[in-house]
Design a protein around this motif. Structure first.
Motif, PDB file in Angstrom:
ATOM      1  N   SER A  14       0.557   1.277   1.785  1.00 25.70           N
ATOM      2  CA  SER A  14      -0.281   0.115   2.203  1.00 25.70           C
ATOM      3  C   SER A  14       0.745  -1.096   2.297  1.00 25.70           C
ATOM      4  CB  SER A  14      -1.381  -0.214   1.393  1.00 25.70           C
ATOM      5  OG  SER A  14      -0.927  -0.696  -0.102  1.00 25.70           O
ATOM      6  N   GLU A  15       2.025  -0.796   2.003  1.00 24.27           N
ATOM      7  CA  GLU A  15       3.019  -1.935   2.129  1.00 24.27           C
ATOM      8  C   GLU A  15       2.958  -2.710   3.055  1.00 24.27           C
ATOM      9  OE1 GLU A  15       7.638  -2.702   1.084  1.00 24.27           O
ATOM     10  OE2 GLU A  15       7.005  -0.750   0.359  1.00 24.27           O
ATOM     11  N   HIS A  17       0.752  -3.177   5.683  1.00 19.79           N
ATOM     12  CA  HIS A  17      -0.525  -3.981   5.489  1.00 19.79           C
ATOM     13  C   HIS A  17      -0.709  -5.287   4.833  1.00 19.79           C
ATOM     14  CE1 HIS A  17      -2.227  -0.994   8.203  1.00 19.79           C
ATOM     15  NE2 HIS A  17      -1.535  -0.181   7.767  1.00 19.79           N
ATOM     16  N   THR A  18      -0.080  -4.932   3.428  1.00 20.80           N
ATOM     17  CA  THR A  18       0.083  -5.817   2.419  1.00 20.80           C
ATOM     18  C   THR A  18       0.977  -7.009   2.690  1.00 20.80           C
ATOM     19  OG1 THR A  18      -0.726  -4.342   0.742  1.00 20.80           O
ATOM     20  CG2 THR A  18       0.339  -6.534  -0.146  1.00 20.80           C
ATOM     21  N   ARG A  21      -0.726  -9.180   5.250  1.00 22.34           N
ATOM     22  CA  ARG A  21      -1.824 -10.083   4.804  1.00 22.34           C
ATOM     23  C   ARG A  21      -1.177 -11.383   3.987  1.00 22.34           C
ATOM     24  NH1 ARG A  21      -4.270  -4.659   3.480  1.00 22.34           N
ATOM     25  NH2 ARG A  21      -5.835  -4.167   5.001  1.00 22.34           N
ATOM     26  N   GLU A  22      -0.104 -10.935   3.239  1.00 17.41           N
ATOM     27  CA  GLU A  22       0.452 -12.012   2.444  1.00 17.41           C
ATOM     28  C   GLU A  22       0.940 -13.309   3.390  1.00 17.41           C
ATOM     29  OE1 GLU A  22       3.236  -9.878   0.164  1.00 17.41           O
ATOM     30  OE2 GLU A  22       1.926  -9.304  -1.605  1.00 17.41           O
ATOM     31  N   THR A  50      -5.952  -4.103  10.938  1.00 21.02           N
ATOM     32  CA  THR A  50      -5.508  -5.112  10.052  1.00 21.02           C
ATOM     33  C   THR A  50      -4.979  -6.221  11.145  1.00 21.02           C
ATOM     34  OG1 THR A  50      -4.494  -3.410   8.438  1.00 21.02           O
ATOM     35  CG2 THR A  50      -3.246  -5.588   8.728  1.00 21.02           C
TER      36      THR A  50
END
Length: 363
Positions: A14-15, A17-18, A21-22, A50
């Motif tokens: 998930s890196e 996608h994370t 989002r950040e 996403t």
């Protein structure tokens, strides 16, 4: 003006996608530029949801390799946050003219094209016909170097293919465009061509004419087995009055003796056969960086797009070219399948085997 904030992340788990989002949650970030390498993590099914949920406009592409922190990386993504909001517009057809509805303050346009789209050059021409010299353009061809047709462009609606995407921003920029290839023969007239398919040179089958020139001017012999290797170091150059030649990369031979190239070769134009030398190519990359840096603000973001086949030709010497392109800290970019740029004055071009550097103010 703030320096563009960028991060490199892996595509596993998930890196990615994370990270998106950040960046999306940061109130100081108004746009997202994504340069990533192709793998199974980047399919519409994997990333579209996403991308659609981001509140920040996103654009970019999948490229054979990306550039981050002075190094070339083959497995991951560069995510860059812009402090100006881009106007993102996918171009999915060449039949309808674009509507020139961008913000009047916009000055720079990032342009990414599916390198294997049949209308890739027409997308670029359509963009220039709409906006002309109003913008400084920078970008490149996206996709995999092995010719795998896939969705390779990031947009707010998800990944798209067989298209182009343009993101216009209210930021000044200066561009350096250099290739360093030199003539060994020509000019030769393009007497028949169909888009990216070069059929005849001087009335002869393109492969036959090309092979004869290489045989006469070098110590190498072209055969169907050696063509791919020799073509890497001997591209075509389209003549341009008062400007460097536009490099065109031949990559395949058809059964009828035609040559497939990255980029259109219009009938009636004249081309030279070119050759490379590591010293002249690295020097050209250094000049491209110098041209982009001249007059740029000290906090300008540096973005570079360099041709993958150029890197393959340079081989071990590519480290020197990368150092020339990455002289400014925090330079990001990609190894592309063709480069897109102008200098803010001349015609927008879809190049091959060329180094492009942009200093973008206010990102």
């Amino acid at each position: 003006m703030a320096v563009m904030e960028a991060a490199y992340c892996r595509t596993t788990g998930s890196e990615f996608h994370t990270t998106l989002r950040e960046f999306d949650a940061d109130p100081d970030i108004d746009g997202l530029l994504v340069l990533a390498t192709p793998d199974d993590a980047f399919t519409p099914a994997a990333v579209d949801e996403t991308l659609r949920r981001l509140s920040t406009p996103v654009f970019g592409g999948l490229f054979p390799k990306v550039i981050y922190d002075g190094a070339v990386r083959a497995d991951g993504a560069v995510v860059a946050g812009l402090d100006v909001e881009p106007t993102v517009e996918p171009i999915t057809t060449t039949d309808e003219p674009l509507e020139a509805d961008a913000d009047g303050d916009d000055e720079t346009a990032f342009v990414f094209v599916d390198a294997y789209a049949d209308a890739g050059d027409q997308f670029v021409q359509q963009l220039f016909n709409t906006y002309g010299v109003e913008y400084t353009y920078i970008g490149g061809g996206a996709g995999t170097f092995d010719g795998d047709r896939r969705h390779c462009l990031f947009t707010p609606e998800g990944l798209v293919g067989d298209a182009a995407v343009v993101a216009m921003v209210a930021a000044e920029s200066t561009i350096g465009v250099e290739h360093g290839w030199t003539d060994i023969g020509g000019p030769f007239e393009i007497t028949a061509a169909d888009g990216r398919r070069l059929e005849t040179l001087d009335g002869q089958p393109a492969y036959d004419r090309y092979a004869a020139i290489i045989d006469a001017e070098t110590d190498r012999t072209v055969t169907t087995e050696t063509f791919a290797e020799i073509a890497t170091s001997h591209p075509f150059g389209i003549s341009r009055l008062g400007a460097e030649r536009i490099v065109r990369d031949p990559f395949a031979v058809d059964d009828d003796g035609s040559l497939q190239c990255f980029g259109d070769l219009p009938e009636g134009e004249f081309v030279h056969i070119l050759q490379g030398d590591p010293e002249t190519l690295v020097a050209a990359a250094d000049r491209a960086h110098a041209a982009a840096s001249e007059g740029a603000h000290t906090d300008s973001a540096m973005v570079t797009f360099d041709c993958l086949s150029r890197a393959q030709y340079l081989d071990a010497d590519f480290d020197r070219e990368l150092a020339a392109l990455s002289q400014t800290a925090n330079t990001i970019g990609a190894l592309t399948i063709g480069e897109i740029a102008n200098d803010g004055r001349g015609h927008l071009e879809y190049y091959n085997k060329t180094a492009v550097v942009g200093a973008i103010d206010g990102l």
